[in-house]
Design a protein around this motif. Structure first.
Motif, PDB file in Angstrom:
ATOM      1  N   PRO A 154      10.175  -5.645  -4.864  1.00 17.34           N
ATOM      2  CA  PRO A 154      11.193  -5.122  -3.943  1.00 17.34           C
ATOM      3  C   PRO A 154      11.357  -3.609  -4.023  1.00 17.34           C
ATOM      4  O   PRO A 154      11.522  -2.938  -2.999  1.00 17.34           O
ATOM      5  N   GLY A 155      11.321  -3.069  -5.244  1.00 15.98           N
ATOM      6  CA  GLY A 155      11.501  -1.629  -5.394  1.00 15.98           C
ATOM      7  C   GLY A 155      10.386  -0.837  -4.730  1.00 15.98           C
ATOM      8  O   GLY A 155      10.634   0.134  -3.994  1.00 15.98           O
ATOM      9  N   ILE A 156       9.127  -1.269  -4.981  1.00 20.36           N
ATOM     10  CA  ILE A 156       7.987  -0.577  -4.384  1.00 20.36           C
ATOM     11  C   ILE A 156       8.012  -0.718  -2.863  1.00 20.36           C
ATOM     12  O   ILE A 156       7.735   0.241  -2.125  1.00 20.36           O
ATOM     13  N   SER A 157       8.360  -1.921  -2.379  1.00 19.36           N
ATOM     14  CA  SER A 157       8.380  -2.162  -0.932  1.00 19.36           C
ATOM     15  C   SER A 157       9.399  -1.258  -0.238  1.00 19.36           C
ATOM     16  O   SER A 157       9.096  -0.627   0.789  1.00 19.36           O
ATOM     17  N   ILE A 158      10.613  -1.186  -0.793  1.00 20.04           N
ATOM     18  CA  ILE A 158      11.647  -0.357  -0.165  1.00 20.04           C
ATOM     19  C   ILE A 158      11.294   1.126  -0.288  1.00 20.04           C
ATOM     20  O   ILE A 158      11.536   1.906   0.637  1.00 20.04           O
ATOM     21  N   ALA A 159      10.702   1.510  -1.430  1.00 13.39           N
ATOM     22  CA  ALA A 159      10.311   2.911  -1.602  1.00 13.39           C
ATOM     23  C   ALA A 159       9.248   3.310  -0.574  1.00 13.39           C
ATOM     24  O   ALA A 159       9.325   4.386   0.044  1.00 13.39           O
ATOM     25  N   LEU A 160       8.248   2.430  -0.374  1.00 15.86           N
ATOM     26  CA  LEU A 160       7.225   2.731   0.625  1.00 15.86           C
ATOM     27  C   LEU A 160       7.811   2.673   2.035  1.00 15.86           C
ATOM     28  O   LEU A 160       7.421   3.457   2.916  1.00 15.86           O
ATOM     29  N   GLY A 161       8.773   1.749   2.258  1.00 13.45           N
ATOM     30  CA  GLY A 161       9.458   1.719   3.555  1.00 13.45           C
ATOM     31  C   GLY A 161      10.201   3.010   3.817  1.00 13.45           C
ATOM     32  O   GLY A 161      10.161   3.553   4.941  1.00 13.45           O
ATOM     33  N   ALA A 162      10.871   3.545   2.799  1.00 14.48           N
ATOM     34  CA  ALA A 162      11.578   4.816   2.948  1.00 14.48           C
ATOM     35  C   ALA A 162      10.590   5.959   3.192  1.00 14.48           C
ATOM     36  O   ALA A 162      10.863   6.869   3.995  1.00 14.48           O
ATOM     37  N   ALA A 163       9.428   5.897   2.515  1.00 14.67           N
ATOM     38  CA  ALA A 163       8.423   6.939   2.728  1.00 14.67           C
ATOM     39  C   ALA A 163       7.904   6.909   4.165  1.00 14.67           C
ATOM     40  O   ALA A 163       7.681   7.960   4.779  1.00 14.67           O
ATOM     41  N   ILE A 164       7.721   5.711   4.712  1.00 12.31           N
ATOM     42  CA  ILE A 164       7.257   5.589   6.093  1.00 12.31           C
ATOM     43  C   ILE A 164       8.308   6.136   7.059  1.00 12.31           C
ATOM     44  O   ILE A 164       7.994   6.849   8.019  1.00 12.31           O
ATOM     45  N   VAL A 165       9.589   5.802   6.817  1.00 13.93           N
ATOM     46  CA  VAL A 165      10.669   6.286   7.674  1.00 13.93           C
ATOM     47  C   VAL A 165      10.746   7.812   7.628  1.00 13.93           C
ATOM     48  O   VAL A 165      10.873   8.477   8.665  1.00 13.93           O
ATOM     49  N   LEU A 166      10.681   8.377   6.432  1.00 17.95           N
ATOM     50  CA  LEU A 166      10.713   9.835   6.316  1.00 17.95           C
ATOM     51  C   LEU A 166       9.498  10.480   6.983  1.00 17.95           C
ATOM     52  O   LEU A 166       9.594  11.566   7.556  1.00 17.95           O
ATOM     53  N   SER A 167       8.360   9.795   6.917  1.00 18.35           N
ATOM     54  CA  SER A 167       7.162  10.315   7.588  1.00 18.35           C
ATOM     55  C   SER A 167       7.354  10.332   9.094  1.00 18.35           C
ATOM     56  O   SER A 167       6.924  11.272   9.773  1.00 18.35           O
ATOM     57  N   LEU A 168       8.011   9.287   9.621  1.00 18.70           N
ATOM     58  CA  LEU A 168       8.301   9.270  11.054  1.00 18.70           C
ATOM     59  C   LEU A 168       9.193  10.446  11.441  1.00 18.70           C
ATOM     60  O   LEU A 168       9.010  11.071  12.493  1.00 18.70           O
ATOM     61  N   CYS A 169      10.148  10.749  10.575  1.00 24.56           N
ATOM     62  CA  CYS A 169      11.035  11.886  10.846  1.00 24.56           C
ATOM     63  C   CYS A 169      10.293  13.209  10.769  1.00 24.56           C
ATOM     64  O   CYS A 169      10.707  14.200  11.383  1.00 24.56           O
ATOM     65  N   ALA A 170       9.211  13.253   9.991  1.00 25.65           N
ATOM     66  CA  ALA A 170       8.462  14.494   9.800  1.00 25.65           C
ATOM     67  C   ALA A 170       7.271  14.624  10.732  1.00 25.65           C
ATOM     68  O   ALA A 170       6.466  15.548  10.574  1.00 25.65           O
ATOM     69  N   VAL A 171       7.162  13.721  11.720  1.00 19.80           N
ATOM     70  CA  VAL A 171       6.028  13.790  12.644  1.00 19.80           C
ATOM     71  C   VAL A 171       6.012  15.116  13.401  1.00 19.80           C
ATOM     72  O   VAL A 171       4.950  15.675  13.690  1.00 19.80           O
ATOM     73  N   CYS A 172       7.204  15.636  13.724  1.00 18.00           N
ATOM     74  CA  CYS A 172       7.266  16.890  14.482  1.00 18.00           C
ATOM     75  C   CYS A 172       6.634  18.050  13.727  1.00 18.00           C
ATOM     76  O   CYS A 172       6.226  19.045  14.337  1.00 18.00           O
ATOM     77  N   THR A 173       6.552  17.962  12.417  1.00 21.95           N
ATOM     78  CA  THR A 173       5.910  19.014  11.628  1.00 21.95           C
ATOM     79  C   THR A 173       4.406  18.811  11.492  1.00 21.95           C
ATOM     80  O   THR A 173       3.705  19.689  11.007  1.00 21.95           O
ATOM     81  N   GLY A 174       3.925  17.625  11.883  1.00 19.79           N
ATOM     82  CA  GLY A 174       2.516  17.305  11.736  1.00 19.79           C
ATOM     83  C   GLY A 174       2.210  16.595  10.429  1.00 19.79           C
ATOM     84  O   GLY A 174       1.226  15.870  10.332  1.00 19.79           O
ATOM     85  N   LEU A 175       3.045  16.804   9.408  1.00 21.83           N
ATOM     86  CA  LEU A 175       2.796  16.180   8.111  1.00 21.83           C
ATOM     87  C   LEU A 175       2.965  14.666   8.183  1.00 21.83           C
ATOM     88  O   LEU A 175       2.197  13.918   7.570  1.00 21.83           O
ATOM     89  N   GLY A 176       3.966  14.212   8.947  1.00 23.17           N
ATOM     90  CA  GLY A 176       4.222  12.780   9.039  1.00 23.17           C
ATOM     91  C   GLY A 176       3.060  12.015   9.639  1.00 23.17           C
ATOM     92  O   GLY A 176       2.807  10.862   9.273  1.00 23.17           O
ATOM     93  N   ALA A 177       2.335  12.641  10.586  1.00 20.97           N
ATOM     94  CA  ALA A 177       1.199  11.972  11.203  1.00 20.97           C
ATOM     95  C   ALA A 177       0.053  11.760  10.219  1.00 20.97           C
ATOM     96  O   ALA A 177      -0.811  10.902  10.443  1.00 20.97           O
ATOM     97  N   ILE A 178       0.045  12.525   9.114  1.00 14.27           N
ATOM     98  CA  ILE A 178      -1.010  12.398   8.110  1.00 14.27           C
ATOM     99  C   ILE A 178      -0.608  11.414   7.026  1.00 14.27           C
ATOM    100  O   ILE A 178      -1.359  10.483   6.698  1.00 14.27           O
ATOM    101  N   VAL A 179       0.582  11.578   6.477  1.00 13.40           N
ATOM    102  CA  VAL A 179       0.976  10.755   5.326  1.00 13.40           C
ATOM    103  C   VAL A 179       1.560   9.420   5.741  1.00 13.40           C
ATOM    104  O   VAL A 179       1.480   8.445   4.976  1.00 13.40           O
ATOM    105  N   GLY A 180       2.155   9.321   6.941  1.00 11.73           N
ATOM    106  CA  GLY A 180       2.762   8.065   7.366  1.00 11.73           C
ATOM    107  C   GLY A 180       1.779   6.913   7.405  1.00 11.73           C
ATOM    108  O   GLY A 180       2.023   5.854   6.796  1.00 11.73           O
TER     109      GLY A 180
END
Length: 458
Positions: free
Chosen positions: A23-49
Motif C-alpha cells: 500500500p505504501g509503495i502504491s500510494i507513493a507512486l500514485g502521488a508521483a504520477i499525480v505530481l507528474s501530471l501537475c508538472a506537465v506544463c514544465t515538460g518534466l512531467g511528460a518524461i517522469v510520469g
C-alpha cells in the motif's frame, strides 16, 4: 452476462489485493504520477510520469508473480506507449473541457452556478468525447504490460495487446478500458461537476485541484485492475523466443495499419492547433454601454487612446492593433482581420469593466471586447473551435476514433494471433484478414485527416 460480471469482479478483487500487498509503495507512486501530471506544463512531467506508471506496473507484476522484472530498454518503449495514450486522452479531454465546459477566462465565467441540466449536459459532452478517445486506445491497453513483462518491441507488444483484447471480447474489453480510465479520473470529474454546480463556474479548476489527493488512490487501483486483467490472459501468448522465430510482417500491411493508427491522432493534433488560433471579431454591433470614443478614420494610420486607461487602439489600413501600457507585447496585439477593406470608423464603448471596440468597414460592423489590460475576453476556445472547425469535420474525426475503437483491434489481432501459444492461424490467412480490416478502417481515417487539414487552414 453473469460470467462477464463475475470475471470483472474477480479481476477487481485481484487488483485490490495487488494494491494491498504494497500500500505504501502504491500510494507513493500514485502521488508521483499525480505530481507528474501537475508538472506537465514544465515538460518534466511528460518524461517522469510515464516512467512512474511503468514502475507501478512493475511493482504489481512482481507482487502477483513473485519475480521482479529487470529494467531494460523495453521499459522505455513501454513508457513511450503510456505517454502516447495519455496525450491522446488528455488532448481530447482538454479540447472537450474548454469547448464545452465553463470558460473561466471569458464571458462564460459567470458568478452564479450552472443549473443542473446544463451542468449534466456539459459533463456528458466532455465524457462522451473522452470515451471515444479511450475507445481508440483500448487495443493498446496491455502493450506497456507486455513490454515490461516480456520485453520486445513496440509493434509486437501492440499486436499482442490487441490479440488479448480480442480474445476477451471487443465490447467487454472496451467496457474494461472505460471503467479503468474513469475510475482513475473519477475524483476529478465528480468534484468538478459539484463545484461548477454548487459554487461559481470560475471555481471549477479548484475542484480539480481538490481531487488530486484522492487520485493518488484511484490511479494505483485502476492500474492494478489492468494488471490483473493482463495476468489472467498472458498464458495465451507464446514465449518470447518462439515469437522471434516467426518472421517479419509484410511492409505494406505495416504501412496500412500504421496509417490507420496515426492518421486520427494527427487529425486530433491539428484540431488542437486550430484551437490555438485566435478567432476573428464578431460581425455585430457593440453591446449597450457608455460611448468613450467615436472616431472616423480618414488617414492611413490612426492612434486612439482610450480615456482613463492605458489602452491604445492603433489603425493601420485594414489592421487594428490593441496595446496596453508601455510594452509592445502587452494587450491583445494585432487582431485577426474579418472586415473586407480599410477601417473607416472606430468606436469604444464601456460596459462595466469591459471595453467593446467596434470596427466599421465598407458598411459592415464588427466588434471585439477587451478588459482593462487590453486582453480579449470574447476569444474563448469554444468560439475558436466553432469558427475554425466545421461541424462535418468534427463529426468525421469523432467517427474515425469510434470506428478504430470498434475495428482497430480486429485489424491488429490476427497479427497477435500469429504470436499465440496455441491456435495460431496460417500466416497468409492472418495477413489477409488483417489487411481486410485495415482497408475497412482506412476511408474513415483518411476523412479524419482531411478534416484536420481543413480545420487548421480554414
Amino acid at each position: 452476462m453473469a460470467s462477464v460480471t463475475s470475471s470483472a469482479t474477480s479481476e477487481l478483487r485481484t487488483g485490490v489485493s495487488l494494491v494491498r500487498m504494497h500500500p505504501g509503495i502504491s500510494i507513493a507512486l500514485g502521488a508521483a504520477i499525480v505530481l507528474s501530471l501537475c508538472a506537465v506544463c514544465t515538460g518534466l512531467g511528460a518524461i517522469v510520469g510515464p516512467w512512474f506508471v511503468c514502475e507501478l506496473y512493475g511493482v504489481q507484476i512482481a507482487a502477483a508473480t513473485g519475480i521482479a522484472r529487470p529494467r531494460t530498454s523495453a521499459w522505455i518503449r513501454a513508457a513511450a506507449i503510456v505517454l502516447a495514450t495519455v496525450v491522446i486522452v488528455a488532448l481530447t479531454g482538454w479540447l472537450a473541457a474548454l469547448g464545452f465546459g465553463p470558460d473561466v477566462a471569458t464571458a462564460d465565467a459567470a458568478e452564479e452556478p450552472l443549473p443542473w441540466p446544463e451542468a449534466l449536459r456539459r459533463v456528458g459532452l466532455i465524457t462522451g468525447s473522452v470515451i471515444l478517445a479511450v475507445g481508440f486506445i483500448a487495443p493498446f491497453l496491455y502493450a506497456p504490460l507486455v513490454l515490461i513483462d516480456r520485453g520486445g518491441r513496440i509493434g509486437g507488444a501492440v499486436v499482442e495487446s490487441a490479440w488479448l483484447a480480442w480474445r476477451s471480447g471487443v465490447l467487454r474489453h472496451l467496457a474494461l478500458t472505460f471503467v479503468v480510465f474513469f475510475l482513475q479520473l473519477s475524483p476529478a470529474l465528480i468534484t468538478a461537476m459539484i463545484v461548477a454546480r454548487t459554487f461559481e463556474r470560475a471555481a471549477t479548476p479548484l475542484g480539480l485541484l481538490g481531487a488530486l489527493p484522492l487520485m493518488t488512490i484511484t490511479i494505483p487501483l485502476g492500474q492494478a485492475w489492468t494488471t490483473a486483467a493482463y495476468l489472467e490472459r498472458r498464458a495465451l501468448l507464446a514465449v518470447p523466443r518462439a515469437v522471434q522465430a516467426r518472421g517479419p510482417v509484410p511492409r505494406t500491411l505495416v504501412a496500412l495499419l500504421s496509417f490507420d493508427v496515426l492518421a486520427p491522432v494527427l487529425a486530433l493534433a491539428m484540431l488542437g492547433l486550430s484551437a490555438l488560433r485566435p478567432s476573428t471579431p464578431a460581425e455585430s454591433d457593440a453591446p449597450p454601454g457608455t460611448t468613450l470614443i467615436d472616431r472616423e478614420v480618414h488617414e492611413e494610420r490612426a492612434r486612439i487612446v482610450v480615456p482613463d486607461t492605458t489602452i491604445t487602439v492603433m489603425v493601420e489600413g485594414r489592421e487594428l492593433i490593441v496595446r496596453a501600457g508601455d510594452g509592445e507585447a502587452d494587450g491583445a496585439g494585432r487582431l485577426p482581420r474579418a472586415w473586407p477593406s480599410a477601417i473607416e470608423r472606430v468606436r469604444v464603448v464601456r460596459a462595466r469593466d469591459v471595453y467593446a471596440i467596434t470596427i466599421e468597414a465598407n458598411d459592415r460592423v464588427f466588434h471585439t471586447r477587451i478588459d482593462g489590460a487590453g486582453m480579449r475576453v470574447d476569444d474563448s476556445i469554444r468560439r475558436r473551435l466553432e469558427q475554425h472547425v466545421p461541424t462535418w469535420a468534427l463529426l468525421t474525426i469523432l467517427a474515425a476514433f469510434l470506428v478504430f475503437g470498434l475495428l482497430g483491434g480486429r485489424a491488429l489481432a490476427p497479427l497477435g494471433a500469429l504470436r499465440a501459444e496455441v491456435g495460431a492461424p496460417e500466416r497468409a490467412e492472418a495477413y489477409a484478414r488483417s489487411m481486410r480490416w485495415g482497408l475497412a478502417i482506412a476511408p474513415f481515417v483518411v476523412g479524419a485527416l482531411i478534416a484536420g487539414v481543413v480545420s487548421i487552414t480554414r
